[in-house]
Enzyme design. Structure first.
Site, PDB file in Angstrom:
ATOM      1  N   ASP A 340       0.860  -1.177   0.000  1.00  0.00           N
ATOM      2  CA  ASP A 340       0.000   0.000   0.000  1.00  0.00           C
ATOM      3  C   ASP A 340       0.905   1.239   0.000  1.00  0.00           C
ATOM      4  O   ASP A 340       2.064   1.166   0.437  1.00  0.00           O
ATOM      5  CB  ASP A 340      -0.891  -0.030   1.235  1.00  0.00           C
ATOM      6  CG  ASP A 340      -1.694   1.231   1.391  1.00  0.00           C
ATOM      7  OD1 ASP A 340      -2.424   1.591   0.460  1.00  0.00           O
ATOM      8  OD2 ASP A 340      -1.554   1.868   2.453  1.00  0.00           O
ATOM      9  N   ASP A 342      -0.106   5.051   0.874  1.00  0.00           N
ATOM     10  CA  ASP A 342      -0.307   6.063   1.917  1.00  0.00           C
ATOM     11  C   ASP A 342      -0.507   5.406   3.278  1.00  0.00           C
ATOM     12  O   ASP A 342      -1.414   4.596   3.468  1.00  0.00           O
ATOM     13  CB  ASP A 342      -1.514   6.932   1.564  1.00  0.00           C
ATOM     14  CG  ASP A 342      -1.357   7.606   0.200  1.00  0.00           C
ATOM     15  OD1 ASP A 342      -0.238   8.026  -0.112  1.00  0.00           O
ATOM     16  OD2 ASP A 342      -2.355   7.661  -0.551  1.00  0.00           O
TER      17      ASP A 342
END
Length: 506
Positions: A340, A342
């Site tokens: 991922d 952020d």
């Protein structure tokens, strides 16, 4: 009609072309995709198959791991996004009405139905009695839950983790997953569609090779208890007789070697009687040709020993494997890790469209460098709902992603979802779409990938895609997400330690 894909694992059988032609010629709605899982061991050449024109744009080849049909089916259905996945064997030929009947089967399935089984027809010769091999194949017509033609809801497959890859043969892996689904409250029903499964030919020693299935029976007992046959509708078989005959034969040899003539004669009498009984049971219903009789006599003499040995070997293996729970099978070395963006690799700046605001989290560059050095590929996968809501453009998101790569090193693949949650797309995490796309782009089976993220949707997407997941919680990670995560790490470095450590022992 509910959406469906077709998954066909193949070892390159000559009948695959006939299966695809039958599927293409059948009446009814076409599948969204036909996923051919190339499970040939050690053959880098592409499959020499040309699907019919109606399926040409829908047929995708997925590289399997050559670890058996359970692993191959997992590799196929985890690439599907359809509501239903219809499994066909590469020697199971759909008839003219197969797709239309499938439409009725799936459309009539109630909410608690996990799977709808087709009827298998095995043509037998009309001019003579069937051989022992042909009678064995004909048993598929009465088998419960045979995956030669069985459509499963993808949601049900996800609920039980798919097929158990500890079953390396086309034997009992279908009974195992069915028992797990039924234990979870699902039902499996029989539909109206029919496929034709040719009996084919077998060499003289095929019946002896099939005795390896006794090892899988041991694993079934370890996983599902001693009454699994009754629940699965599986015949008891001849193992006890085989064991008695093999014991008598072994005692005959031992007594003869130690010059205990009377004991050798008595044990030999029981061995000979057991062997003759087995041979006649196989010869009597057959064509009784010279070749068939010779094959039955030779294999019947060896079969009790082969069956007993395989069961003993299987008991030892089952005790070791069953300790880890229902799905412990290791898929092989880790080949790719998806991250991922952020909150995992960089500080979370909501709807960030400015590369200058990108700040890597501590240890991110080092963690990625260690993975690259280990030979693992790394990928970036991120939800960007700001695009769908008009808060940031695609160009801005791509510029931010490019700057992340400048700061942390290159990624082998990058995917972002531009949709808002209300769009209900198939790519936004927790849906597995982006993860499966990356696995396909990299040519890596999903089970050889891992996902690292900071919230529950990252974990849920990984599970749905059939990937391993490691959660690295932050201040915005909910307690429920932490408690539900299969694996936790306090830092990115620790997450990499976990993944590389698992790879080292695989």
């Amino acid at each position: 009609m509910s959406s469906y894909d077709v998954v066909i694992p193949t070892t390159g059988r000559a009948t695959l072309g006939a299966v695809l032609c039958g599927l293409g010629a059948a009446d009814g709605p076409l599948p969204g995709r036909v996923l051919l899982v190339d499970d040939r061991p050690g053959d880098p050449r592409p499959l020499a198959i040309r699907p019919p024109a109606v399926l040409a744009g829908r047929t995708v080849t997925v590289r399997g791991s050559a670890r058996g049909p359970a692993a191959a089916r997992n590799a196929g259905w985890r690439r599907s996004r359809a509501e239903w996945v219809a499994f066909l064997d590469d020697d199971a030929i759909p008839g003219p009405g197969w797709r239309a009947d499938l439409r009725g089967d799936l459309g009539g399935a109630e909410a608690d139905v996990a799977g709808v089984q087709g009827t298998i027809r095995v043509p037998l010769p009309r001019h003579r009695r069937p051989t022992d091999w042909e009678r064995n194949v004909a048993g598929l017509a009465h088998a419960a839950w045979a995956t030669a033609d069985l459509a499963y809801r993808r949601r049900a497959l996800e609920a039980v983790g798919g097929f158990d890859e500890r079953f390396p043969r086309a034997y009992r892996e279908d009974s195992d997953i069915a028992l797990r689904l039924i234990a979870g409250g699902w039902r499996i029903v029989r539909g109206a569609r029919t496929i034709v499964h040719p009996a084919g030919r077998a060499d003289r020693w095929a019946s002896l090779r099939k005795q390896t299935g006794n090892a899988d029976d041991a694993l079934m007992a370890a996983l599902h208890g001693g009454q699994w046959r009754e629940r699965a509708g599986a015949p008891r078989g001849r193992l006890r007789r085989h064991a008695g005959t093999a014991a008598a034969g072994s005692l005959t040899l031992a007594a003869a070697a130690t010059r205990h003539e009377r004991l050798a004669a008595a044990a030999g009498f029981f061995w000979l009687g057991g062997t003759c009984e087995l041979a006649w049971a196989r010869i009597a219903p057959g064509p009784r040709t010279r070749d068939e009789v010779a094959t039955m006599l030779m294999t019947s003499a060896a079969m009790p020993f082969a069956a007993t040995w395989q069961r003993a070997r299987g008991e030892l293996r089952a005790r070791r494997l069953a300790r880890g729970g229902p799905l412990i099978g290791r898929p092989g070395p880790l080949e790719a890790v998806l991250f991922d963006r952020d909150g995992t690799l960089v500080i979370d700046v909501p709807c960030n469209g400015e590369p200058d605001r990108v700040q890597p989290l501590p240890g991110a560059a080092e963690a990625l460098a260690r993975l690259r050095a280990s030979g693992s590929r790394v990928a970036l996968v991120t939800n960007q709902a700001g695009i769908g809501r008009g808060l940031v453009s695609r160009e801005q998101v791509e510029a931010v992603n490019a700057h992340v790569a400048e700061l942390l090193g290159p990624f082998d693949a990058v995917r972002y979802c531009p949709h808002a949650p209300e769009d209900r797309c198939g790519c936004r995490k927790p849906a597995p779409g982006m993860l499966l796309d990356i696995a396909g782009e990299l040519g890596v089976a999903p089970e050889r990938c891992a996902m690292v993220g900071d919230i529950g949707s990252d974990v849920e997407a990984a599970i749905a895609a059939g990937m391993r997941s490691v959660l690295v919680p932050t201040s915005r990670t909910r307690r429920a997400e932490i408690s539900a995560a299969p694996e936790l790490a306090s830092t990115l470095g620790e997450a990499v330690d976990i993944l590389l450590g698992a790879e080292a022992v695989t």
